[in-house]
Design an enzyme around this catalytic site. Sequence first.
Site, short mmCIF file in Angstrom:
data_model
loop_
_atom_site.label_atom_id
_atom_site.label_comp_id
_atom_site.label_asym_id
_atom_site.label_seq_id
_atom_site.Cartn_x
_atom_site.Cartn_y
_atom_site.Cartn_z
N THR A 72 -1.59 -8.20 -2.66
CA THR A 72 -0.33 -7.62 -2.21
C THR A 72 0.10 -8.20 -0.86
OG1 THR A 72 -0.85 -5.58 -3.36
CG2 THR A 72 0.84 -5.45 -1.67
N CYS A 73 -0.81 -8.29 0.08
CA CYS A 73 -0.44 -8.71 1.43
C CYS A 73 0.23 -10.08 1.43
CB CYS A 73 -1.69 -8.74 2.32
SG CYS A 73 -1.35 -9.42 3.95
N CYS A 78 2.73 -7.84 3.30
CA CYS A 78 2.81 -8.14 4.74
C CYS A 78 3.47 -9.48 5.06
CB CYS A 78 1.41 -8.19 5.36
SG CYS A 78 0.24 -7.02 4.70
N LYS A 81 7.18 -9.92 3.86
CA LYS A 81 7.91 -8.89 4.63
C LYS A 81 8.12 -9.34 6.07
CE LYS A 81 5.89 -6.37 7.17
NZ LYS A 81 5.09 -5.20 6.90
N ALA A 145 -10.79 -8.84 -15.31
CA ALA A 145 -12.22 -8.54 -15.44
C ALA A 145 -12.41 -7.04 -15.63
CB ALA A 145 -12.96 -9.01 -14.21
N TYR A 207 5.83 3.50 6.03
CA TYR A 207 5.89 2.12 6.53
C TYR A 207 6.96 1.29 5.79
CZ TYR A 207 1.13 2.18 8.70
OH TYR A 207 0.03 2.40 9.47
N GLU A 211 10.60 -0.15 7.20
CA GLU A 211 10.65 -1.60 7.41
C GLU A 211 11.75 -2.25 6.56
OE1 GLU A 211 6.04 -2.59 8.77
OE2 GLU A 211 6.60 -2.99 6.70
N ASP A 336 -7.70 -1.01 -0.56
CA ASP A 336 -6.82 0.08 -1.00
C ASP A 336 -7.40 0.91 -2.14
OD1 ASP A 336 -5.08 -1.10 0.77
OD2 ASP A 336 -3.38 -1.19 -0.62
N HIS A 471 4.00 -9.15 35.57
CA HIS A 471 5.37 -8.78 35.94
C HIS A 471 6.32 -9.97 35.83
CE1 HIS A 471 8.39 -6.34 37.92
NE2 HIS A 471 8.69 -7.39 38.66
N GLU A 476 3.28 -4.08 31.30
CA GLU A 476 2.73 -3.63 32.59
C GLU A 476 2.87 -2.13 32.78
OE1 GLU A 476 4.76 -4.99 36.20
OE2 GLU A 476 6.58 -5.32 35.02
P1 NDP Z 1 3.42 5.69 3.07
O1 NDP Z 1 2.24 6.49 2.67
O2 NDP Z 1 3.42 4.99 4.36
O3 NDP Z 1 4.71 6.63 3.05
C1 NDP Z 1 5.11 7.30 1.90
C2 NDP Z 1 6.39 8.02 2.24
O4 NDP Z 1 6.99 8.50 1.05
C3 NDP Z 1 6.18 9.20 3.14
O5 NDP Z 1 7.26 9.27 4.03
C4 NDP Z 1 6.20 10.37 2.15
O6 NDP Z 1 6.65 11.54 2.74
C5 NDP Z 1 7.23 9.89 1.18
N1 NDP Z 1 7.13 10.47 -0.15
C6 NDP Z 1 6.02 10.64 -0.91
N2 NDP Z 1 6.34 11.15 -2.12
C7 NDP Z 1 7.68 11.31 -2.11
C8 NDP Z 1 8.62 11.79 -3.05
N3 NDP Z 1 8.23 12.20 -4.26
N4 NDP Z 1 9.93 11.82 -2.71
C9 NDP Z 1 10.33 11.41 -1.50
N5 NDP Z 1 9.50 10.94 -0.56
C10 NDP Z 1 8.18 10.89 -0.86
O7 NDP Z 1 3.67 4.71 1.83
P2 NDP Z 1 4.46 3.35 1.71
O8 NDP Z 1 4.80 3.25 0.28
O9 NDP Z 1 5.53 3.22 2.72
O10 NDP Z 1 3.35 2.28 2.08
C11 NDP Z 1 2.12 2.26 1.36
C12 NDP Z 1 1.01 1.80 2.26
O11 NDP Z 1 1.14 0.42 2.50
C13 NDP Z 1 1.02 2.43 3.65
O12 NDP Z 1 0.33 3.66 3.67
C14 NDP Z 1 0.35 1.41 4.49
O13 NDP Z 1 -1.02 1.67 4.46
C15 NDP Z 1 0.64 0.11 3.79
N6 NDP Z 1 1.66 -0.67 4.52
C16 NDP Z 1 1.40 -1.08 5.79
C17 NDP Z 1 2.33 -1.80 6.50
C18 NDP Z 1 2.03 -2.24 7.89
O14 NDP Z 1 0.87 -2.25 8.26
N7 NDP Z 1 3.04 -2.57 8.70
C19 NDP Z 1 3.62 -2.14 5.93
C20 NDP Z 1 3.80 -1.64 4.61
C21 NDP Z 1 2.85 -0.94 3.94
P3 NDP Z 1 5.64 12.58 3.45
O15 NDP Z 1 5.38 12.03 4.80
O16 NDP Z 1 6.40 13.83 3.45
O17 NDP Z 1 4.42 12.63 2.60
#
Ligand code: NDP
Length: 482
Positions: A72-73, A78, A81, A145, A207, A211, A336, A471, A476
Site C-alpha cells: 500500500t505505501c 504514502c 500521496k 500464498a 488521516y 490529506e 497492518d 534562528h 526554535e
Molecule cells: P483513520 O482510522 O485514520 O480514520 C477513519 C475515520 O473515519 C475517522 O475519522 C472515523 O471517525 C471515520 N469513520 C469510521 N467509520 C465511519 C463511518 N461509518 N461513517 C463516517 N465516518 C466514519 O482511517 P483512514 O482510512 O483515514 O486511514 C487508515 C490508516 O492508514 C490510518 O489509521 C493510518 O494508520 C494510515 N495512514 C497514515 C497516513 C500517514 O501516516 N500520514 C496517511 C494515510 C493513512 P471516528 O473518529 O469517529 O471513529
Amino acid sequence: LRAYGEQHPIGERLELNEALVDNAWVSSSASNAFEYDLFVIGAGSGGLATAQRAASYGARVAIAEDDRVGGTCVIRGCIPKKLMVYAAAMGGFLDDAGGYGWSVGERTHSWRELVAKRDAAVANLERIHEGHLANAGVDLLRGRARLVAANEVCLGERRYRCRYVLVASGSTPILPDIDGIEHTITSDGFFELDERPERVAIVGGGYIAVEFASILAGLGSRVSLIIRRELPLRGFDIDLRRELLACLVEQGIDVHASTTVSCIEADGGGVRLFLQNPECAEELGAEQALVYAVGRRPNSADIGLEDVRVELGAGGQIAVDAHGVTSVPSVLAVGDVTGKSPLTPVAIQAGRAMADRIFGGKPVTMSYDDIPTAVFTEPPIGTVGLSEDEARECLGDDGIRVYKARFTPLVHALTDRKLPTLVKMIVDADSDRVLGCHMIGHDAPEIIQGLAVAIKAGATKADFDATVGIHPSSAEEFVTFS
Ligand code: NDP
C-alpha cells in the site's frame, strides 16, 4: 557474516555458513527439513523489510506477492500521496511568490501530467524494491500464498515447507453498509482517477480524508468533507484538531462536521448525498466523485489462518505477542494485519526487530511507545507522545505543564496567504520530562521527527531549554518556551 556476504557478487544466494553464526536457529535449520527458513506472505513495507533483514543473516527467504511489489505505501498510499501533497503545496508557493517580487504568469495545472509522472516514479520504486530483494538473495514468488499447515504454505500447485511463515498481508479500505455505497471509491480508486474531479465529497475525519481533501482543494477542486465528529483526527491533541479544522475551512473546504451520510444516489455522471446532522437533514448534489476514507481492515481472510488455528481479534487482526509471534509459534505477523499502529515505519521497524531476534540472535523488542506521526495536510501536522488530554488523564490537571505558541511564520511576512503555525509541548510537572510535542505548520513532520529522538531519550524541559535555538525558524519555539 557481513564480511562473508561481501565476498559474494550481488544477487548470488548467501549459503548459510554455520561456523559464522552462533544461534539456535542456525543449528536447527541446518537439518534442511525446510525449503525456506522464512516464507513471507506480502511484499509491502513490513514484509520487504523483514525478508531482507532475515536474508542478511543468511536465512533462506521467499516472499510471495499477488499484486505489485511495494504494498500500500509504495503503490497506493504514502508515496504517491506525498507526491500529490507536493503538487498541491506548490500551488500555495506560487501564490506566495508574488509577495517576494516574482511575477508568476498564467497558472494551469495538469492532473494527467502529474498522475503520469507520479505513476512512473512509483513504478521505478517498485523496480528498486525488486532489485533489493534480488540483491539480498530473497526469492520473489508471484501469486497468492496460503497457509496449509503450521510450517507449510501453498502457492498455486506448489507447496513449501518453511521454518517460519510471516504474514505481512496489510489491510484494505472498509466501506460501510449503506444504500448507494457502490457509487463511491476508496483511496485505491482515488489513485486511479484520470481526471481531477471539479466537485468531490470526501467522507471521514482520519488521516486519509483530511490529506485527500487538502490535496484536491490545493489543486483546485471544490471539496466537501463530511466528518461524523465535531473535529477531525480523533486521538490527536485537541489544539491540533481545532487548528486543522480552521485551516481546512480557510483552504476553502466545505466541512460538514457532526454529520453522517444516510444514503447515496447516482446523479447524472456523479452522486447525490443525503446527510444527517443534529440540526437537520441536508442534500449534497452534483458531486463528480465521492471518496470514502473511514478506516481499513486487516487482510487476514482467505490465507488459511483459521485452518492452522491462528488466533484473530474481533476486527480480523492477527493476535501477536511483543515479538510478532502468533498463537502458532511458527507463524509470525507484522504490520497492518496485526492492527498495531498501522503505519509504514512501524511495520518496517517491527519486522527488522523480528528478524534481528530470530535470525540475528539479538535480544531486540520493538517499542511501540512514543511513535511519531504526521498528517500531510496544508499545513501539515507532526506529533509525538501524549496529547494534552491523555497526559491529564494519566497525571491529573496539576500533574502536567502545557506550553504552546501560535504565530504566523516568517515566510508569510510578505505574502497574502497566512498559514498559521501552532507548537505545543506537554511536560510532566513532577519529573520535568517532556511527554509530548505537537505541531501544525510548515515543516512540522520534519521538525517533530527530530524532537521524537529527544522524547524517546527521555529529555526534560530543562534539556530543551539548554538547547540553543536555530534562528529564525519555527522549530526554535520548542526550545524557547517559558
Ligand atoms: P483513520 O482510522 O485514520 O480514520 C477513519 C475515520 O473515519 C475517522 O475519522 C472515523 O471517525 C471515520 N469513520 C469510521 N467509520 C465511519 C463511518 N461509518 N461513517 C463516517 N465516518 C466514519 O482511517 P483512514 O482510512 O483515514 O486511514 C487508515 C490508516 O492508514 C490510518 O489509521 C493510518 O494508520 C494510515 N495512514 C497514515 C497516513 C500517514 O501516516 N500520514 C496517511 C494515510 C493513512 P471516528 O473518529 O469517529 O471513529
